[in-house]
Scaffold this motif. Structure first.
Motif, PDB file in Angstrom:
ATOM      1  N   LYS A  53      23.554  11.988 -16.608  1.00  0.00           N
ATOM      2  CA  LYS A  53      23.310  11.029 -15.528  1.00  0.00           C
ATOM      3  C   LYS A  53      24.599  10.385 -15.044  1.00  0.00           C
ATOM      4  O   LYS A  53      25.628  10.401 -15.726  1.00  0.00           O
ATOM      5  CB  LYS A  53      22.308   9.966 -15.970  1.00  0.00           C
ATOM      6  CG  LYS A  53      22.703   9.162 -17.181  1.00  0.00           C
ATOM      7  CD  LYS A  53      21.563   8.227 -17.582  1.00  0.00           C
ATOM      8  CE  LYS A  53      21.905   7.442 -18.846  1.00  0.00           C
ATOM      9  NZ  LYS A  53      20.779   6.527 -19.232  1.00  0.00           N
ATOM     10  N   THR A  54      24.513   9.800 -13.843  1.00  0.00           N
ATOM     11  CA  THR A  54      25.655   9.132 -13.242  1.00  0.00           C
ATOM     12  C   THR A  54      25.190   8.067 -12.256  1.00  0.00           C
ATOM     13  O   THR A  54      24.073   8.147 -11.723  1.00  0.00           O
ATOM     14  CB  THR A  54      26.564  10.143 -12.498  1.00  0.00           C
ATOM     15  OG1 THR A  54      27.688   9.449 -11.942  1.00  0.00           O
ATOM     16  CG2 THR A  54      25.823  10.815 -11.354  1.00  0.00           C
ATOM     17  N   ALA A  55      26.045   7.082 -12.035  1.00  0.00           N
ATOM     18  CA  ALA A  55      25.809   6.089 -10.980  1.00  0.00           C
ATOM     19  C   ALA A  55      26.871   6.221  -9.898  1.00  0.00           C
ATOM     20  O   ALA A  55      26.939   5.399  -8.983  1.00  0.00           O
ATOM     21  CB  ALA A  55      25.836   4.687 -11.574  1.00  0.00           C
ATOM     22  N   VAL A  56      27.690   7.274 -10.016  1.00  0.00           N
ATOM     23  CA  VAL A  56      28.803   7.474  -9.079  1.00  0.00           C
ATOM     24  C   VAL A  56      28.449   8.594  -8.097  1.00  0.00           C
ATOM     25  O   VAL A  56      28.542   9.778  -8.421  1.00  0.00           O
ATOM     26  CB  VAL A  56      30.105   7.825  -9.826  1.00  0.00           C
ATOM     27  CG1 VAL A  56      31.257   7.988  -8.839  1.00  0.00           C
ATOM     28  CG2 VAL A  56      30.432   6.766 -10.865  1.00  0.00           C
ATOM     29  N   PHE A  57      28.018   8.215  -6.921  1.00  0.00           N
ATOM     30  CA  PHE A  57      27.690   9.169  -5.866  1.00  0.00           C
ATOM     31  C   PHE A  57      27.624   8.409  -4.553  1.00  0.00           C
ATOM     32  O   PHE A  57      27.669   7.177  -4.521  1.00  0.00           O
ATOM     33  CB  PHE A  57      26.370   9.899  -6.138  1.00  0.00           C
ATOM     34  CG  PHE A  57      25.215   8.988  -6.463  1.00  0.00           C
ATOM     35  CD1 PHE A  57      24.435   8.447  -5.457  1.00  0.00           C
ATOM     36  CD2 PHE A  57      24.918   8.661  -7.775  1.00  0.00           C
ATOM     37  CE1 PHE A  57      23.381   7.597  -5.750  1.00  0.00           C
ATOM     38  CE2 PHE A  57      23.858   7.818  -8.076  1.00  0.00           C
ATOM     39  CZ  PHE A  57      23.086   7.285  -7.062  1.00  0.00           C
ATOM     40  N   SER A  58      27.529   9.129  -3.467  1.00  0.00           N
ATOM     41  CA  SER A  58      27.495   8.478  -2.153  1.00  0.00           C
ATOM     42  C   SER A  58      26.388   9.087  -1.311  1.00  0.00           C
ATOM     43  O   SER A  58      25.894  10.188  -1.592  1.00  0.00           O
ATOM     44  CB  SER A  58      28.837   8.622  -1.439  1.00  0.00           C
ATOM     45  OG  SER A  58      29.160   9.993  -1.252  1.00  0.00           O
ATOM     46  N   THR A  85      31.084  13.573 -12.712  1.00  0.00           N
ATOM     47  CA  THR A  85      30.684  12.214 -13.113  1.00  0.00           C
ATOM     48  C   THR A  85      29.411  12.237 -13.956  1.00  0.00           C
ATOM     49  O   THR A  85      29.062  11.238 -14.580  1.00  0.00           O
ATOM     50  CB  THR A  85      30.462  11.298 -11.887  1.00  0.00           C
ATOM     51  OG1 THR A  85      29.330  11.766 -11.134  1.00  0.00           O
ATOM     52  CG2 THR A  85      31.688  11.291 -10.993  1.00  0.00           C
ATOM     53  N   LEU A  86      28.709  13.368 -13.986  1.00  0.00           N
ATOM     54  CA  LEU A  86      27.503  13.489 -14.810  1.00  0.00           C
ATOM     55  C   LEU A  86      27.893  13.533 -16.289  1.00  0.00           C
ATOM     56  O   LEU A  86      28.733  14.334 -16.693  1.00  0.00           O
ATOM     57  CB  LEU A  86      26.726  14.758 -14.448  1.00  0.00           C
ATOM     58  CG  LEU A  86      25.978  14.753 -13.114  1.00  0.00           C
ATOM     59  CD1 LEU A  86      25.589  16.174 -12.728  1.00  0.00           C
ATOM     60  CD2 LEU A  86      24.726  13.876 -13.201  1.00  0.00           C
TER      61      LEU A  86
END
Length: 199
Positions: A53-58, A85-86
């Motif tokens: 998982k990640t919280a870094v995306f656009s 970032t995953l």
């Protein structure tokens, strides 16, 4: 003659008014830095289930809204997920996943909407069916992704959903570990939660 002119002017006024209201109801949004933003990929293996998982995306979207916080149309949506970032919390799993996704060549998972339809509303949550192009490891496929969206009091829009994927459809070979003893399944699931803020 004067009556016809007055009628024409009245008709044009009504049309222009309607167009003005439509334009005013359309707003552009982007994914900000909210704590609810999350994208994750999960699957199975011969040993145990796994999640990255990640919280870094656009991402960005264009919504049309009506009276009483109604979503009337989703004109556009797109997101960009940097694969590196995953994280799963297991370095070996991450390393093998990045290798399988060919991150040396393809750094991002991308989605871009082609069309969308507001299907229904339940408890102020709008079900929107989007059709678009999903790109994984450099391979682009048609994808129909369901969104469930809610307009917040501050005008931002929360959306969540999930989409099942077979890695083989994107020419991705399921990662193998420990000399072939542990193998991940071909089927994975992409899950997401977005908070769209007005841009």
């Amino acid at each position: 003659m004067k009556t016809k002119i007055k009628f024409t002017l009245l008709l044009l006024t009504v049309i222009c008014s309607g167009l003005s209201q439509t334009l005013m109801a359309q707003s552009h949004f982007k994914i900000g830095t909210s704590k609810i933003n999350e994208m994750k990929i999960s699957g199975t293996s011969t040993f145990h289930d796994w999640t990255m998982k990640t919280a870094v995306f656009s991402g960005k979207a264009t919504f049309n809204t009506g009276a009483e916080n109604q979503i009337t149309k989703l004109s556009a949506i797109a997101f960009n997920l940097p694969v590196l970032t995953l994280k799963s919390g297991q370095k070996k799993l991450d390393k093998n996943a990045y290798k399988a996704l060919r991150t040396d060549q393809f750094k991002e998972i991308l989605y871009k909407q082609v069309s969308a339809e507001v299907m229904s509303v339940n408890n102020s949550k709008f079900h929107i069916k989007t059709a678009g192009k999903l790109t994984i490891a450099g391979v682009t496929k048609d994808a129909v992704i369901d969104l469930y969206c809610f307009i917040n009091k501050d005008g931002s829009i929360s959306c969540d959903g999930n989409y099942p994927i077979n890695m083989s459809d994107y020419n991705v070979t399921a990662p193998i570990f420990m000399g072939g003893v542990m193998k991940t399944g071909d089927a994975i699931k992409l899950e997401f939660s977005f908070l769209f803020e007005k841009s």
